[in-house]
Write a protein that holds these residues in place. Structure first.
Motif, PDB file in Angstrom:
ATOM      1  N   THR A 183       0.290  -1.287  -0.067  1.00 41.24           N
ATOM      2  CA  THR A 183       0.095  -0.005  -0.152  1.00 41.24           C
ATOM      3  C   THR A 183       0.608   1.167  -0.422  1.00 41.24           C
ATOM      4  O   THR A 183       2.154   1.111  -0.495  1.00 41.24           O
ATOM      5  N   ASP A 184       0.058   2.601   0.392  1.00 44.62           N
ATOM      6  CA  ASP A 184       1.302   3.751   0.241  1.00 44.62           C
ATOM      7  C   ASP A 184       1.326   3.873   1.816  1.00 44.62           C
ATOM      8  O   ASP A 184       1.804   5.228   2.217  1.00 44.62           O
ATOM      9  N   GLU A 185       0.985   3.234   2.457  1.00 40.77           N
ATOM     10  CA  GLU A 185       1.256   2.960   4.522  1.00 40.77           C
ATOM     11  C   GLU A 185       2.952   2.965   3.685  1.00 40.77           C
ATOM     12  O   GLU A 185       3.736   2.465   3.710  1.00 40.77           O
ATOM     13  N   GLU A 186       3.694   3.610   5.408  1.00 34.65           N
ATOM     14  CA  GLU A 186       4.843   3.738   5.215  1.00 34.65           C
ATOM     15  C   GLU A 186       5.557   2.062   4.958  1.00 34.65           C
ATOM     16  O   GLU A 186       7.165   2.621   4.983  1.00 34.65           O
ATOM     17  N   VAL A 187       5.119   0.803   5.643  1.00 28.52           N
ATOM     18  CA  VAL A 187       6.341   0.006   5.990  1.00 28.52           C
ATOM     19  C   VAL A 187       5.923  -0.659   4.750  1.00 28.52           C
ATOM     20  O   VAL A 187       6.789  -0.856   3.663  1.00 28.52           O
ATOM     21  N   SER A 188       5.574  -0.159   3.918  1.00 32.18           N
ATOM     22  CA  SER A 188       5.459  -0.490   2.450  1.00 32.18           C
ATOM     23  C   SER A 188       6.566   0.376   1.855  1.00 32.18           C
ATOM     24  O   SER A 188       6.981   0.027   1.059  1.00 32.18           O
ATOM     25  N   GLN A 189       6.335   1.693   1.972  1.00 31.76           N
ATOM     26  CA  GLN A 189       6.791   2.197   1.618  1.00 31.76           C
ATOM     27  C   GLN A 189       8.157   1.948   1.255  1.00 31.76           C
ATOM     28  O   GLN A 189       9.035   2.327   1.037  1.00 31.76           O
ATOM     29  N   THR A 190       8.805   1.022   2.769  1.00 30.07           N
ATOM     30  CA  THR A 190       9.958   1.643   3.391  1.00 30.07           C
ATOM     31  C   THR A 190      10.765   0.392   3.153  1.00 30.07           C
ATOM     32  O   THR A 190      11.750   0.062   2.518  1.00 30.07           O
ATOM     33  N   TYR A 191       9.066  -1.166   3.080  1.00 28.59           N
ATOM     34  CA  TYR A 191      10.109  -1.575   2.086  1.00 28.59           C
ATOM     35  C   TYR A 191      10.380  -1.199  -0.026  1.00 28.59           C
ATOM     36  O   TYR A 191      11.513  -2.558  -0.157  1.00 28.59           O
ATOM     37  N   LEU A 192       9.593  -0.685  -0.205  1.00 27.31           N
ATOM     38  CA  LEU A 192       9.144  -0.195  -1.422  1.00 27.31           C
ATOM     39  C   LEU A 192      11.333   0.242  -2.277  1.00 27.31           C
ATOM     40  O   LEU A 192      12.209   0.250  -3.002  1.00 27.31           O
ATOM     41  N   ASN A 193      11.353   1.189  -0.838  1.00 25.87           N
ATOM     42  CA  ASN A 193      12.820   2.206  -0.889  1.00 25.87           C
ATOM     43  C   ASN A 193      14.038   0.995  -0.675  1.00 25.87           C
ATOM     44  O   ASN A 193      14.985   1.403  -1.704  1.00 25.87           O
ATOM     45  N   LYS A 194      13.921  -0.169  -0.226  1.00 25.82           N
ATOM     46  CA  LYS A 194      15.334  -1.087   0.507  1.00 25.82           C
ATOM     47  C   LYS A 194      15.063  -1.615  -0.985  1.00 25.82           C
ATOM     48  O   LYS A 194      16.572  -2.127  -0.503  1.00 25.82           O
ATOM     49  N   LEU A 195      14.383  -2.129  -1.951  1.00 24.33           N
ATOM     50  CA  LEU A 195      14.289  -2.847  -2.945  1.00 24.33           C
ATOM     51  C   LEU A 195      14.849  -1.760  -4.163  1.00 24.33           C
ATOM     52  O   LEU A 195      16.067  -1.896  -4.952  1.00 24.33           O
ATOM     53  N   ILE A 196      14.701  -1.053  -4.056  1.00 22.73           N
ATOM     54  CA  ILE A 196      15.216   0.136  -4.912  1.00 22.73           C
ATOM     55  C   ILE A 196      16.377   0.540  -4.617  1.00 22.73           C
ATOM     56  O   ILE A 196      17.538   0.351  -5.484  1.00 22.73           O
ATOM     57  N   GLU A 197      16.751   0.460  -3.430  1.00 25.55           N
ATOM     58  CA  GLU A 197      18.847   0.297  -3.412  1.00 25.55           C
ATOM     59  C   GLU A 197      19.248  -0.610  -3.129  1.00 25.55           C
ATOM     60  O   GLU A 197      20.294  -0.621  -3.276  1.00 25.55           O
ATOM     61  N   ALA A 198      18.877  -1.416  -2.800  1.00 26.88           N
ATOM     62  CA  ALA A 198      18.932  -2.675  -3.065  1.00 26.88           C
ATOM     63  C   ALA A 198      19.660  -2.788  -5.201  1.00 26.88           C
ATOM     64  O   ALA A 198      21.092  -3.549  -5.594  1.00 26.88           O
ATOM     65  N   ARG A 199      18.384  -2.640  -5.774  1.00 27.22           N
ATOM     66  CA  ARG A 199      18.710  -2.575  -7.508  1.00 27.22           C
ATOM     67  C   ARG A 199      19.201  -1.762  -7.707  1.00 27.22           C
ATOM     68  O   ARG A 199      20.997  -1.754  -8.268  1.00 27.22           O
TER      69      ARG A 199
END
Length: 75
Positions: free
Chosen positions: A20-36
């Protein structure tokens, strides 16, 4: 787990029913972006019926050649 993502060196497979657009999901997506960005292959499977992530983050992951696959595709 964000620490597991940070430690990944080769590949990450994530399958989630709800992003979702909630903080937990956003943190997770940001971590995936950083990994990539550090060269880790990223495969993210999300349920299109339930998930409603911010399109900006999904597009950013795709632009970095991350793989985003939707299950129950409706859009």
């Amino acid at each position: 787990n964000p620490r597991e993502i940070d430690r990944s060196k080769k590949c990450i497979f994530g399958m989630h029913y709800t992003i979702t657009d909630e903080e937990v999901s956003q943190t997770y997506l940001n971590k995936l972006i950083e990994a990539r960005q550090r060269g880790v292959e990223v495969f993210l499977f999300i349920d299109d019926l339930i998930s409603n992530p911010r399109k900006l983050q999904i597009e950013q992951l795709k632009e970095l050649n991350g793989h985003v696959l939707k299950t129950n595709k409706i859009r």
